[in-house]
Design an enzyme around this catalytic site. Structure first.
Site, PDB file in Angstrom:
ATOM      1  N   SER A 100      60.322  84.280  59.679  1.00 24.68           N
ATOM      2  CA  SER A 100      61.538  85.069  59.448  1.00 24.68           C
ATOM      3  C   SER A 100      61.157  86.531  59.453  1.00 24.68           C
ATOM      4  O   SER A 100      60.035  86.897  59.081  1.00 24.68           O
ATOM      5  CB  SER A 100      62.163  84.713  58.100  1.00 24.68           C
ATOM      6  OG  SER A 100      63.170  85.644  57.737  1.00 24.68           O
ATOM      7  N   LYS A 117      57.828  82.623  53.960  1.00 21.81           N
ATOM      8  CA  LYS A 117      57.724  82.978  55.371  1.00 21.81           C
ATOM      9  C   LYS A 117      56.554  83.922  55.631  1.00 21.81           C
ATOM     10  O   LYS A 117      55.941  83.893  56.708  1.00 21.81           O
ATOM     11  CB  LYS A 117      59.037  83.594  55.856  1.00 21.81           C
ATOM     12  CG  LYS A 117      60.201  82.608  55.830  1.00 21.81           C
ATOM     13  CD  LYS A 117      59.913  81.357  56.654  1.00 21.81           C
ATOM     14  CE  LYS A 117      61.131  80.475  56.806  1.00 21.81           C
ATOM     15  NZ  LYS A 117      60.877  79.288  57.660  1.00 21.81           N
ATOM     16  N   TYR A 154      61.939  83.023  49.064  1.00 21.91           N
ATOM     17  CA  TYR A 154      62.056  82.541  50.446  1.00 21.91           C
ATOM     18  C   TYR A 154      61.227  83.415  51.381  1.00 21.91           C
ATOM     19  O   TYR A 154      60.470  82.918  52.219  1.00 21.91           O
ATOM     20  CB  TYR A 154      63.521  82.544  50.883  1.00 21.91           C
ATOM     21  CG  TYR A 154      63.719  82.353  52.360  1.00 21.91           C
ATOM     22  CD1 TYR A 154      63.650  81.090  52.930  1.00 21.91           C
ATOM     23  CD2 TYR A 154      63.946  83.443  53.206  1.00 21.91           C
ATOM     24  CE1 TYR A 154      63.807  80.905  54.301  1.00 21.91           C
ATOM     25  CE2 TYR A 154      64.108  83.279  54.559  1.00 21.91           C
ATOM     26  CZ  TYR A 154      64.048  82.006  55.106  1.00 21.91           C
ATOM     27  OH  TYR A 154      64.189  81.835  56.456  1.00 21.91           O
ATOM     28  N   ASP A 181      61.259  64.241  56.426  1.00 21.03           N
ATOM     29  CA  ASP A 181      61.148  65.194  55.324  1.00 21.03           C
ATOM     30  C   ASP A 181      59.808  65.887  55.505  1.00 21.03           C
ATOM     31  O   ASP A 181      58.755  65.295  55.265  1.00 21.03           O
ATOM     32  CB  ASP A 181      61.201  64.456  53.989  1.00 21.03           C
ATOM     33  CG  ASP A 181      61.002  65.380  52.792  1.00 21.03           C
ATOM     34  OD1 ASP A 181      60.817  66.597  52.998  1.00 21.03           O
ATOM     35  OD2 ASP A 181      61.020  64.879  51.646  1.00 21.03           O
TER      36      ASP A 181
END
Length: 245
Positions: free
Chosen positions: A159, A176, A172, A80
């Protein structure tokens, strides 16, 4: 052919490929599927000993077994990346199993369901930052002390959303963007230790990760068409593209 297929390359091509990472130890997080799986298999095909780390141990074990079946070296571990002790154990496993660490690929990622940023649940916000941003920092935290003696390479999967964010996944994309900034800062900070730090900014791919973001088991045709429309090559990214990068 697939990356794990022995028939996908000629003997000459395989011989050239495996020379690049013989004797090197590589840790890949999020390696149980998608980009991470392709990255782990590519490194193994080029001679590296690979730690296949994933929060889903069953997936990690499958990828490690497929690498071994293709005459590669791999060890699986449940990791994790948002948990410090879990990341420490991952790095320790690389050192105890293969004698060191040459490359860390911080690839593990999590995305929230696509939707308006103001409707995102606070717990989901915390989870996406913990996985995507804190997870990179924790990888660095425990990898750098091992790498400092002889140098190494850290590659972070960011990304294209970091620099060209799309609606619906704003938080999100913010994680990134933070990864890109972390990468730039670390590249300067770690250069004196001969540790090179880079990021890869993939565009959308038809992976379990993307399907999860859209809340389904497959990528609907309308979503696929909308994604492709914004990509100059007019196709989605393949995991092998990211592995090659």
């Amino acid at each position: 052919g697939t990356l794990s297929s022995k028939s996908s390359k000629s003997s000459a091509e395989r011989q050239i490929a495996v020379e690049r990472f013989i004797g090197k130890t590589v840790v890949v997080t999020g390696a149980g599927s998608g980009f991470g799986e392709a990255i782990a298999k590519r490194f193994a095909r080029e001679g590296a000993s690979v730690i296949v780390a994933d929060i889903d141990l069953v997936r990690a074990e499958r990828v490690a077994a497929e690498i071994a079946a293709d005459d590669g070296k791999a060890r699986s571990v449940r990791t994790d990346v948002a948990n410090a002790e879990s990341v420490r154990a991952m790095i320790d496993l690389a050192v105890s199993t293969y004698g060191g660490l040459d490359v860390l690929v911080n690839n593990a990622g999590f995305t929230h369901r696509s939707g308006p940023a103001w409707e995102l649940d606070e717990a989901e916000y915390d989870r996406v930052f913990a996985t995507n941003t804190k997870g990179v920092w924790l990888g660095v935290k425990y990898a750098v002390p091992v790498m400092r003696a002889k140098g190494g390479v850290i590659v972070n999967t960011a990304s294209i959303g970091a620099v060209a964010p799309r609606p619906g996944v704003t938080v999100y994309n913010a994680t990134k963007g933070a990864v890109v900034t972390l990468t730039r800062g670390l590249a300067v900070e770690l250069a004196r230790f001969n540790i090179r730090v880079n990021a890869v900014n993939p565009v959308a791919a038809d992976t379990p990760f993307m399907r999860g973001a859209l809340g389904g088991d497959h990528l609907p045709d309308e979503n696929r068409a909308a994604l492709i429309a914004g990509i100059p090559l007019r196709r989605l990214t393949e995991p092998a593209d990211v592995a090659a990068a």
